[in-house]
Design an enzyme around this catalytic site. Structure first.
Site, mmCIF file in Angstrom:
data_model
loop_
_atom_site.group_PDB
_atom_site.id
_atom_site.type_symbol
_atom_site.label_atom_id
_atom_site.label_comp_id
_atom_site.label_asym_id
_atom_site.label_seq_id
_atom_site.Cartn_x
_atom_site.Cartn_y
_atom_site.Cartn_z
ATOM 1 C CB CYS A 540 -28.884 -0.364 13.783
ATOM 2 S SG CYS A 540 -30.065 -1.604 13.245
ATOM 3 C CG HIS A 675 -31.009 5.311 13.661
ATOM 4 N ND1 HIS A 675 -29.774 4.710 13.542
ATOM 5 C CD2 HIS A 675 -31.918 4.321 13.491
ATOM 6 C CE1 HIS A 675 -29.927 3.420 13.321
ATOM 7 N NE2 HIS A 675 -31.223 3.150 13.284
ATOM 8 C CG HIS A 718 -30.011 0.960 8.534
ATOM 9 N ND1 HIS A 718 -28.890 1.333 9.225
ATOM 10 C CD2 HIS A 718 -30.875 0.451 9.458
ATOM 11 C CE1 HIS A 718 -29.043 1.060 10.501
ATOM 12 N NE2 HIS A 718 -30.254 0.530 10.665
ATOM 13 C CG HIS A 1304 -23.721 -23.160 -35.992
ATOM 14 N ND1 HIS A 1304 -24.594 -23.662 -36.935
ATOM 15 C CD2 HIS A 1304 -23.626 -21.821 -36.225
ATOM 16 C CE1 HIS A 1304 -25.022 -22.673 -37.702
ATOM 17 N NE2 HIS A 1304 -24.450 -21.544 -37.295
ATOM 18 C CG ASP A 1475 -12.680 -17.540 -39.839
ATOM 19 O OD1 ASP A 1475 -11.433 -17.474 -39.773
ATOM 20 O OD2 ASP A 1475 -13.292 -18.345 -40.562
#
Length: 1807
Positions: A540, A675, A718, A1304, A1475
């Site tokens: 880290c 930190h 972090h 459909h 449509d």
């Protein structure tokens, strides 16, 4: 910086009794400040008792005044002055009694002391270098803003006028020390006279103490009324005119109650002023005379005032005897200030504890007032020699793509916690702090192929982009020659992307793409840096450790500059689970550092990088220092605890070590960036360590000295390997803004942390001011493996004042060059910069904007825009104008690609007279020019000549040729060096006559010193040794032969010879000879009508007249040494340039003719067309060069710096612009950009705007329980098959033609007995695909727009192979789409997705039509409307949504409801409803009077459509939803009818009346029922032949068969994929090396060729010179017939399968039969007949030519079918034209007909 410099400085009236805190701060500041004026004030303050004693000795009346106040004050200050520590003396003030009525002998000098101290502290706060005289800068600034040379810039009221006088009388800060001393002494004297008068008056029986109060009246009162009341009180008088409605009244204290009561009764407000005694009164006349005698009689006396008696008397009268007309004086001063050109606020600095600026003036618009203050003093920090400056920074963190955005997150306490972007971890849901665009990368900028980018770890890609912006912000690109000695230190932890790469087939890029070493290596490689390139992993703390290593590398000399930071990107779900399993992460939400509810950290990703340089180097080189790393330290936890848990002793030891290295006390640090991951074990340990060192209870804690602690992880999570640098960036932003941001998500302290004693350490819960004069912070970063890293960062030292303080006032225009690798990036940067200018909270000047842009632009990039701006608003307008071109290409031509720069030739002119054209404005403004001129001047003085300053700026003739030539050389040298120092790349220098000497110096043949020896020595010989005849020179416009003949003929007539001195051009020559001879020639030339001009040269050079000095000149030429030229030089010799330079050649140069024309043509012959740039000003040398050039491609640049009508700086700007437009990377040297801007601006300026596209390699799953198809699927109908492969920016979606939703939708609509996809279905599918690619936009605000949708080949019920939708990104959220199958392209257009919350309405919605006045001619109920449609289409009842329709000639209005068939599916409902909307226009077309029964109308596309988010979700909101549809016929062109349709929501809900859909330019084609029947049959017939049945296509649309395409087209696609070269740029003759292929790319293409063609082709380094054609031939030679090149022949048995996207190039790949077909002659009669047939189908009246394209004539798929039928009827030829390319012309169509072999029938008139 200029924005904080005041226009006026006001010193207030006599001070009120100061508070103890004010006195304490004053004494501390006087004690500890090293400023000269305060040292002098301190000395006079300590000497006050002695001065008072001397003063009392001169005036008997002072004897009665007490000594106690002065002695007490001195003694208090003396104790403070000798104290060792501030803390020890802060409480030693009890013996100094502060009364409300202190005597004037104390208050008057104290007033001046406060003014001077506040002014000094203000100068300190400017942030300017102590070595520069800030006071001088202030004086020049206030002077330059004043419209008149007369009138004060420093104003003072009463005693304040003494302070103002001291400031005004001091040209320097050293002089201010003397004048401040005089002012303090004078104030003591005035106070004594006022106090003695008080004492004398007190002896009167009627005595009453004089006191003051302020009176202010409103609108219902007036000054006359106040004066009338004052007349009732004889002793009262007006002492100060404060404002137009306010005065100060002095009156006996006994009269004040009644006087104030009388005034208050009339509405006048009053307020007492703590001033005692009689100021501004005529009774003080005797005191005035005594003071003048005291202060002016003895220059050696203690009270001598060096201001002159008249000036002193004026000041004393304004204090003692005359009422102060303060309002009039201040009004005059304010009105004298010149309004700023950029409309910046006028700033006034007000000194003193009493505010005295008239309120009416203080309230003026754009009047900014700075009030002086006395804050606690600080000792100047002594930066260690190892200090490292941060000169650049950039970042990319969640929610922040820039430092400004990152600060906004911090300042607002925002939390960026949320779910990962869709698809990042497959189907897994992961929460954290994520980048939304981690897949985006600008591969083109970095020269990386799209395929390689796909395999690159996103950490590499993002680090490259952030590195570019960090380096850019450092001014690296602003340097003409950037240093390559740069190190690169990058912290990297995990490499998650390995999972993605390793789950796919290995490639040459797999290793380089995932190896962490390449994160730093790629950055160094791109920038060509030679310093260390190191990737660091300490878990880290990787980025903080990288910064530590970078600082160490600079200190040790490994590199001079370093880039450092870290990057972290998450893409592996197993890796995330591993960290979670270790118990480190928080599963309940964001990080909560130090909070009671902290349960672990949430992961984050991002990248932060900073640019570092040794502080001393940064300051000396003028870099913009953002902050200073004064120390770093690392250690390892001692192992006494778990490896992942920090150790208290190790951390506290580290803090002490880093403080020691920084030479700081713990109390110097006022902020700790911890930190702070939000874990229950780590947070208490870290908090305790920080408190132990930085917040110890033994430390003195003033309220303003609080120490804060915080953690960036509360905001962005972090970010692991990028977390340390995130803390560093946070501190830099805090330094910039002077604020401490709140700790996000913090409510109460973790109970495991013992509470701080006396508030030693605090956590900010709101945005607070960072109340420290010197700001320093410690950043702590802990690595889970035990590494601790600490970094101390503090504010930058004061910035050096610009060397030219008035530069900004002399400039009228600034040049701007915007560059980028792509047009999109150029325009985006223009937009970003315009927004920055518009929204920047700090006032920004045009000069600052120029400086910011100039230092950041990379002039070597491909595209550029160059322009000038004369004001900030104009700059904003120009930037906005260019930015708009990104959306509307009709606004502006696109940014021009950077031209291949022509060779640049510097041209030096000769002596053209005895005057010079040298601008003082340019000299003052340009650092480069001034530096070189000063260098020449210094050398000239060393050689015994006087300085040429300031005479060189005069345009008066210079009589002494030695001075003239030294000045001429210096000017030419300085101009040439200015261009070279600014980065101009010069390929050749050439000098005419004298100019050749300067050219020799610039080329490197002569050093500067040797050149001046030669020039000055030669000039001395000309002046002292030349013969009696000076000679004369005449320019004649005549050719070479004529000039030589003219010279010979004149010489033959007498003793005086004439010579040709200069061959300047083909018809331009200079003759030289005696004055008499030249006069004769001039007369003869005039008789012959020849143009002549007598030159103003001092001597007849290049003639026998030079012989008198030749011997001595030769001796001189042998003294100096000659070097080989560094820059090639073309000498003006006859046949060739000199190969070497010798004393003999140099000597003969002055005697022989100047063959300038010959030299110019040799340069042109060698270099081709060039840019000819004059080194100097207005000599005309480049004009002479132009006369000799043969090519018009040459470009001429000349400076006009001496023209009275031209601003000389503008000429430099214009020339720079010309060079930029020619592709040059030169900088504008008219001013030094680094002098014009404060470093804080660099943290906010927008960086490079990347032109990105997605690059993300899917991670193949290894879980056999999961589907092998990782593609995201939407309802089964449409799925994402591929993203960005094989083509960049392309997403390919597969369509499931058997999906129920498709069946459909199509089931309820029958067209002429068959199935034909409605236009709405195309729109629906494309909308869904676009929505998938923009999942970050909420569906509730997603707005869909279409442009140019066109149906190419209609779709029906036929199940087609390979039916897919291809979307290619062209802009952010904009894609070009193509619906295609293996046999055809069915629909094309553009789709754009916008966010309704932020987007502006599209242009076609700017003015909606007014349908309210439409007159109804015909109305039809629902049944009648559908009856009209039956000859085209029949709708099942459940699919009908049209309720009613009303129409007139050009308009239709209908009401539509949601059809029952919509069901519960949003997609189905939207498509069926859409449509129905489109039917309204079709019904209107069918209802027109001229519509025939056999004709129908079919919609083939439209212009633009906008579909609102409301409509897209309407089916879910209300099953009873209805809409009002308005349609109008907007145009009619032959058979084509255009309609615009607008749909509004109906009903009574809140959405009622809102626009649901706007569709403009819908094209309805009138066609026959039979033609439409063919279309339907074709769309419903399986196994259609795609291109031809009987007729092969013409060469213009020859397309390879499936096998042949696999060689050319697939090879081209492979090269495009691997190199990034555009398809259209790859031709058979393209050379591999020119495509940027490196060794890895070669390996990859060899592998890909094996994979695709099953052949083994080896490409050696020698083959890099091969062309694409050769590679294809090598592949062809090894391929089997199935992969070979198959010729396309023109017979009826040839069946071809075409790829609609790939055509063969016109190259040697064409077959013999194709070539023969190409050579067939075209018959004009047949061409006319074909054109006539086509014209009948166009019907627009547009001329049909052989070059006309069918597409541009409006021939869509329906019209093509009818044309196909008519061609068969007219020519007997059956052709299938549905697959013709969009570029097909009438000529191409004619060729198709001819190739059928029916010419005989046509010629015989068969048709």
């Amino acid at each position: 910086m200029s924005s904080s410099i005041p226009s006026v400085i006001v010193c207030g009236s006599q001070t009120i009794p100061p508070s103890r805190e004010t006195l304490d701060n004053l004494a501390s500041y006087l004690t500890k400040s090293p400023n000269p004026e305060l040292k002098a004030v301190r000395e006079v303050l300590l000497a006050l008792p002695e001065l008072w004693a001397e003063l009392k000795a001169t005036e008997p009346q002072f004897q009665a005044l007490s000594d106690e106040p002065i002695i007490t004050f001195r003694d208090w200050f003396l104790r403070h002055d000798t104290g060792s520590e501030y803390e020890d003396n802060i409480y030693n003030l009890s013996h100094l009694k502060i009364h409300e009525r202190l005597p004037n002998i104390l208050l008057a000098p104290l007033t001046v002391i406060i003014h001077i101290a506040q002014y000094s502290q203000y100068l300190d706060g400017l942030g300017l270098d102590d070595s520069d005289d800030c006071h001088v800068h202030i004086r020049q600034s206030t002077s330059s803003r004043n419209t008149t040379d007369i009138g004060p810039k420093f104003q003072g009221l009463c005693i304040g006028s003494l302070s103002a006088a001291a400031l005004d009388a001091s040209p320097t800060r050293t002089a201010l020390a003397q004048n401040a001393t005089a002012a303090v002494k004078l104030a003591l004297c005035i106070g004594a006279y006022v106090d003695s008068q008080r004492l004398a008056d007190s002896g009167s029986s009627s005595y009453s103490e004089m006191a003051c109060f302020i009176s202010r009246w409103g609108a219902d009162c007036c000054r006359e009324m106040v004066e009338e009341m004052l007349s009732r009180y004889p002793e009262a008088y007006i002492s100060v005119e404060l404002d137009y409605n306010s005065i100060t009244i002095t009156a006996p204290s006994g009269d004040m109650p009644s006087l104030q009561e009388d005034l208050s009764r009339e509405g006048v407000r009053v307020a007492n002023v703590p001033v005692n005694g009689r100021y501004h009164h005529s009774n003080n006349g005797r005191s005035l005379q005594s003071l003048l005698q005291l202060c002016c009689s003895d220059p050696c006396g203690p009270f001598w005032v060096p201001w002159g008696q008249d000036r002193l008397e004026r000041y004393l009268r304004s204090i003692l005897t005359e009422p102060a007309g303060w309002f009039s004086d201040m009004s005059e001063t304010i009105n004298s200030i010149t309004p700023s050109e950029t409309q910046m606020p006028m700033t006034t600095l007000e000194l003193g504890l009493v505010s005295c600026i008239p309120p009416s003036l203080a309230a003026l618009p754009r009047h900014h007032i700075i009030r002086g203050s006395l804050s606690p003093p600080t000792q100047p920090y002594n930066y260690p020699d190892t200090s490292i400056a941060i000169i650049g920074a950039a970042c990319k963190y969640p929610g922040a793509n820039s430092l400004d955005e990152l600060w906004n997150i911090f300042a607002a306490g925002q939390v960026m916690y949320g779910e990962a972007p869709p698809g990042r971890f497959g189907k897994e849901t992961v929460a954290g702090n994520f980048l939304s665009d981690a897949d985006q990368f600008d591969y083109g900028l970095f020269g990386i192929s799209p395929r390689e980018a796909m395999y690159m770890d996103p950490q590499q890609r993002i680090a490259l982009q952030v590195a570019y912006q960090a380096v850019e912000s450092s001014g690296y690109f602003g340097s003409p020659n950037p240093d390559g000695d740069v190190g690169c230190y990058i912290g990297v932890g995990n490499s998650d992307y390995e999972d993605n790469v390793h789950s796919n087939t290995p490639t040459a890029y797999s290793f380089t793409g995932t190896s962490r070493a390449f994160v730093s290596g790629r950055i160094s490689h791109y920038f060509k840096w030679t310093g260390p390139s190191i990737t660091i992993d300490t878990a880290c703390s990787s980025s903080a450790a990288a910064i530590h290593q970078a600082c160490s590398g600079i200190i040790l000399g490994d590199c001079s500059v370093a880039l450092a930071g870290g990057v972290n990107i998450m893409s592996s779900f197993p890796a995330d689970q591993n960290i979670a399993a270790a118990g480190m992460t928080n599963s309940t939400g964001p990080c909560r550092p130090f909070g009671a509810d902290a349960t672990g950290y949430s992961r984050g990703e991002g990248c932060g990088l900073i640019v570092l340089k040794r502080l001393a180097d940064a300051l000396s080189q003028g870099d913009n220092v953002l902050g200073v790393v004064v120390a770093t330290a690392v250690n390892q936890s001692d192992g006494s605890s778990s490896i992942t848990v920090p150790v208290l002793r190790s951390q506290s030891d580290l803090y002490r070590r880093v403080l020691s290295r920084a030479s700081m006390k713990a109390s110097d640090v006022s902020y700790v960036e911890a930190h702070g991951t939000g874990t229950q074990r780590g947070d208490p340990i870290e908090y305790q360590g920080a408190r132990e060192v930085f917040g110890s209870s033994g430390r003195y804690q003033a309220k303003s000295h609080k120490v804060y602690i915080g953690s960036v992880k509360a905001n962005i999570g972090h970010t692991e390997a990028a977390s340390g640098v995130a803390g560093v960036l946070k501190v830099l932003l805090m330094l910039k803004h002077g604020q401490i941001p709140p700790q996000a998500s913090f409510t109460s302290l973790n109970p495991a942390i013992p509470p701080s004693e006396s508030g030693q350490i605090s956590i900010a819960t709101q945005l607070e001011k960072w109340k420290r004069n010197f700001r320093a912070a410690c950043v702590n970063n802990y690595g889970a493996a035990g590494n601790n890293t600490a970094i101390i960062i503090c504010q930058h030292p004061p910035k050096t004042l610009p060397s030219s303080t008035n530069t900004a006032q002399t400039l009228t225009r600034y040049p701007f060059l915007i560059t980028a690798q792509s047009q999109v990036s150029v325009r985006r940067y223009c937009l970003a910069l315009a927004q920055y200018i518009e929204t920047n909270s700090k006032p920004l000047s045009l000069a600052a904007a120029f400086s910011l842009v100039a230092q950041q632009q990379n002039r070597n990039l491909r595209h550029r825009i160059a322009f000038c701006a004369s004001s900030l608003p104009e700059l904003w307008r120009l930037l906005t104008f260019h930015a708009q071109a990104a959306e509307d290409t009709s606004v502006l031509l696109p940014p021009s690609p950077r031209k291949q720069v022509k060779p640049i030739v510097l041209v030096f002119g000769g002596q053209t007279g005895s005057t010079l054209q040298f601008s003082k404005a340019v000299y003052d403004s340009s650092y480069h020019l001034r530096q070189n001129m000063d260098k020449c001047d210094a050398l000239i003085q060393e050689m015994g000549l006087p300085s040429f300053f300031p005479d060189i700026f005069s345009q008066e003739p210079i009589e002494d040729i030695v001075i003239l030539h030294s000045c001429l050389f210096s000017v030419q040298y300085a101009y040439a060096k200015a261009w070279l120092d600014a980065g101009l790349s010069v390929h050749r220098v050439i000098g005419h006559s004298f100019g050749q000497l300067t050219a020799m110096c610039i080329s490197g043949v002569l050093t500067l010193e040797n050149a001046l020896i030669l020039v000055i020595g030669r000039a001395n010989l000309i002046r002292d040794c030349w013969g009696e005849e000076k000679g004369s020179m005449l320019s004649v416009q005549i050719d070479r032969a004529g000039a030589e003949a003219l010279a010979w003929s004149e010489s033959s007539l007498g003793d005086d010879s004439i010579e040709v001195a200069c061959y300047n051009g083909p018809n331009s020559h200079v003759l030289v000879g005696s004055e008499l001879a030249i006069t004769n020639v001039e007369r003869r030339a005039s008789t012959a009508s020849l143009a002549t001009k007598r030159l103003k040269t001092t001597h007849g050079f290049h003639s026998k007249l030079v012989d008198a000095i030749m011997e001595q000149y030769s001796n001189l030429a042998h003294i100096v040494s000659y070097n080989a030229p560094v820059i090639p030089i073309e000498t003006c010799s006859e046949t060739a340039s000199w190969k070497i330079f010798t004393p003999q050649l140099v000597t003969e140069h002055s005697r022989r003719p100047v063959y300038f024309c010959d030299a110019v043509r040799r340069v042109e012959r060698d270099l081709g067309p060039c840019i000819w740039l004059e080194a100097g000003s207005s000599s005309g040398a480049v004009i002479l060069a132009k006369q000799s050039l043969t090519s018009k491609s040459n470009y001429i640049c000349g400076l006009q710096l001496g023209s009275p009508s031209t601003n000389p700086l503008d000429s430099v700007v214009d020339t720079t612009l010309e060079l930029w437009n020619q592709g040059s990377s030169v900088q504008c040297w008219a001013y030094n950009p680094r002098d014009l801007v404060h470093p804080s601006h660099f943290l906010g300026l927008p960086g490079y705007q990347f032109d990105t596209s997605p690059h993300w390699l899917p991670c193949a799953t290894t879980d056999h329980n999961k589907s092998n198809d990782p593609s995201p699927v939407i309802d089964g109908l449409i799925s994402l098959e591929r993203l960005s492969r094989p083509e960049p920016r392309v997403s390919i979606f597969e369509l499931d033609q058997k999906d129920w939703t498709l069946a459909h939708i199509l089931r309820g609509r029958e067209v002429l007995g068959g199935i034909l996809w409605p236009l709405a279905l195309y729109m629906g599918l494309i909308s869904r695909a676009a929505a998938l690619l923009t999942s970050s936009i909420p569906s509730a605000s997603r707005l869909i727009r279409f442009a140019g949708l066109e149906i190419k080949t209609p779709l029906g019920s036929d199940l087609l192979n390979g039916l897919c939708l291809r979307l290619k990104q062209v802009e952010a959220w904009s894609w070009g789409f193509s619906l295609e199958s293996d046999c055809a392209r069915h629909a094309t257009g553009t789709v754009i997705v916008d966010d309704e919350r932020t987007s502006r309405p599209p242009d076609h919605l700017s003015s909606l039509p007014d349908f309210a006045t439409a007159t109804t001619v015909f109305s039809a109920p629902r049944g009648v409307a559908y009856k009209l449609l039956e000859k085209v289409a029949e709708y099942d009842t459940a699919y009908r949504g049209l309720e009613s329709i009303s129409m007139n000639e050009d308009t239709a209005i209908a009401r539509v409801h949601l059809p029952p068939a919509a069901g519960n599916s949003r997609f189905v409902g939207n498509t069926i409803t859409l449509d129905q909307f489109l039917l309204v226009a079709e019904i209107h077309a069918l209802s027109m009077e001229d519509s025939k029964r056999s004709e129908v109308f079919a919609c083939s596309g439209f212009g633009e459509t906008t579909i609102s988010a409301n409509f897209m979700r309407a089916t879910e909101r209300d099953r009873g939803q209805t809409w009002q549809v308005y349609t109008r016929q907007s145009a009619k062109r032959g058979r084509e009818f255009l309609y615009d349709t607008f749909v509004y929501e109906a009903g009574e809900g809140e959405e009622s009346g809102s626009l649901a859909l706007a569709l403009t330019g819908a094209r309805f084609i009138r066609t026959s029922t039979s033609a439409l029947q063919q279309v339907v049959e074709l769309a419903n017939t399986p196994s259609r032949s795609p291109v031809t049945e009987e007729i092969a296509p013409s060469p213009n649309f020859l397309q390879f068969q499936e096998g042949s395409a696999n060689v050319w087209s697939l090879t081209v696609n492979l090269l495009h994929e691997l190199t990034g070269c555009a398809l259209e740029e790859i031709s058979p003759q393209t050379i591999l090396a020119d495509m940027g292929m490196d060794s890895l790319a070669i390996m990859e293409i060899e592998a890909r060729i094996r994979e695709v063609f099953n052949v083994d082709i080896r490409i050696s380094p020698v083959d890099m010179g091969s062309t694409v054609e050769i590679i294809c031939e090598r592949i062809t030679a090894q391929t089997s017939p199935s992969h070979g090149l198959v010729n396309v022949v023109g017979n009826s048995t040839s069946n071809t399968t075409s790829s609609s996207s790939q055509c063969t190039p016109s190259s040697s790949f064409e077959s013999d039969s194709d070539t023969q077909a190409t050579e067939l002659s075209l018959s004009a009669p047949t061409m006319e007949k074909v054109a006539r047939v086509v014209a009948t189908h166009v019907g627009s009246g547009e001329a049909v030519l052989s070059s006309s394209r069918l597409h541009s004539l409006g021939l869509d798929s329906l019209a093509v079918l009818e044309l196909q039928s008519d061609l068969h009827v007219n020519f007997g030829v059956r052709v299938h034209l549905m697959q013709l390319d969009c570029s097909t012309t009438i000529g191409d169509l004619h060729a198709l007909v001819m190739r059928r072999g029916v010419r005989e029938n046509i010629y015989n008139g068969a048709v």
